[in-house]
Design a protein around this motif. Structure first.
Motif, PDB file in Angstrom:
ATOM      1  N   ASP A  75      -9.445   7.249   5.391  1.00 17.07           N
ATOM      2  CA  ASP A  75     -10.640   8.058   5.640  1.00 17.07           C
ATOM      3  C   ASP A  75     -11.910   7.218   5.522  1.00 17.07           C
ATOM      4  N   ARG A  76     -11.957   6.350   4.510  1.00 20.10           N
ATOM      5  CA  ARG A  76     -13.132   5.511   4.290  1.00 20.10           C
ATOM      6  C   ARG A  76     -13.409   4.608   5.495  1.00 20.10           C
ATOM      7  N   TYR A  77     -12.357   4.094   6.106  1.00 22.09           N
ATOM      8  CA  TYR A  77     -12.494   3.216   7.259  1.00 22.09           C
ATOM      9  C   TYR A  77     -12.460   3.973   8.597  1.00 22.09           C
ATOM     10  N   GLY A  78     -12.306   5.289   8.548  1.00 19.31           N
ATOM     11  CA  GLY A  78     -12.242   6.071   9.788  1.00 19.31           C
ATOM     12  C   GLY A  78     -10.976   5.829  10.582  1.00 19.31           C
ATOM     13  N   LEU A  79      -9.886   5.545   9.872  1.00 21.01           N
ATOM     14  CA  LEU A  79      -8.605   5.264  10.510  1.00 21.01           C
ATOM     15  C   LEU A  79      -7.678   6.470  10.401  1.00 21.01           C
ATOM     16  N   VAL A  80      -6.772   6.588  11.346  1.00 22.10           N
ATOM     17  CA  VAL A  80      -5.814   7.681  11.355  1.00 22.10           C
ATOM     18  C   VAL A  80      -4.409   7.086  11.237  1.00 22.10           C
ATOM     19  N   PRO A  81      -3.614   7.543  10.260  1.00 26.36           N
ATOM     20  CA  PRO A  81      -2.243   7.044  10.150  1.00 26.36           C
ATOM     21  C   PRO A  81      -1.432   7.278  11.417  1.00 26.36           C
ATOM     22  N   ALA A  82      -0.537   6.363  11.717  1.00 26.46           N
ATOM     23  CA  ALA A  82       0.346   6.507  12.875  1.00 26.46           C
ATOM     24  C   ALA A  82       1.159   7.782  12.756  1.00 26.46           C
TER      25      ALA A  82
END
Length: 85
Positions: A75-82
């Motif tokens: 969330d902090r990096y704005g990433l979404v898990p695969a």
């Protein structure tokens, strides 16, 4: 590189004590390289590119003990898990 079994004379690992990155003594220079493993998240959580690679490989199945931390860092990096639904 870590605890070897259920009976361990140490109460914490070097990573947990915060002393992991202190220089280690060796008679010759050493470099250990290993494949990324699901439990290796604490070693790469501060690098967005490494976190993205971790999420691509293990994002849908991090270890239960790391699940909340993996999600918070993603969330902090704005990433979404695969394979996130």
């Amino acid at each position: 590189m870590g605890r070897k079994g259920p009976v361990c004379p140490y109460t914490q690992t070097a990573l947990e004590r915060g002393t992991f990155y202190l220089p280690l003594g060796s008679p010759v220079p050493l470099l250990a390289i290993r494949h990324m493993v699901p439990t290796g998240f604490p070693f790469l959580r501060d690098d967005p590119e490494q976190v993205a690679a971790y999420l691509e490989r293990f994002g849908d199945r991090p270890p239960a003990a790391l699940r909340a931390e993996v999600q918070a860092v993603a969330d902090r990096y704005g990433l979404v898990p695969a394979n996130a639904s």
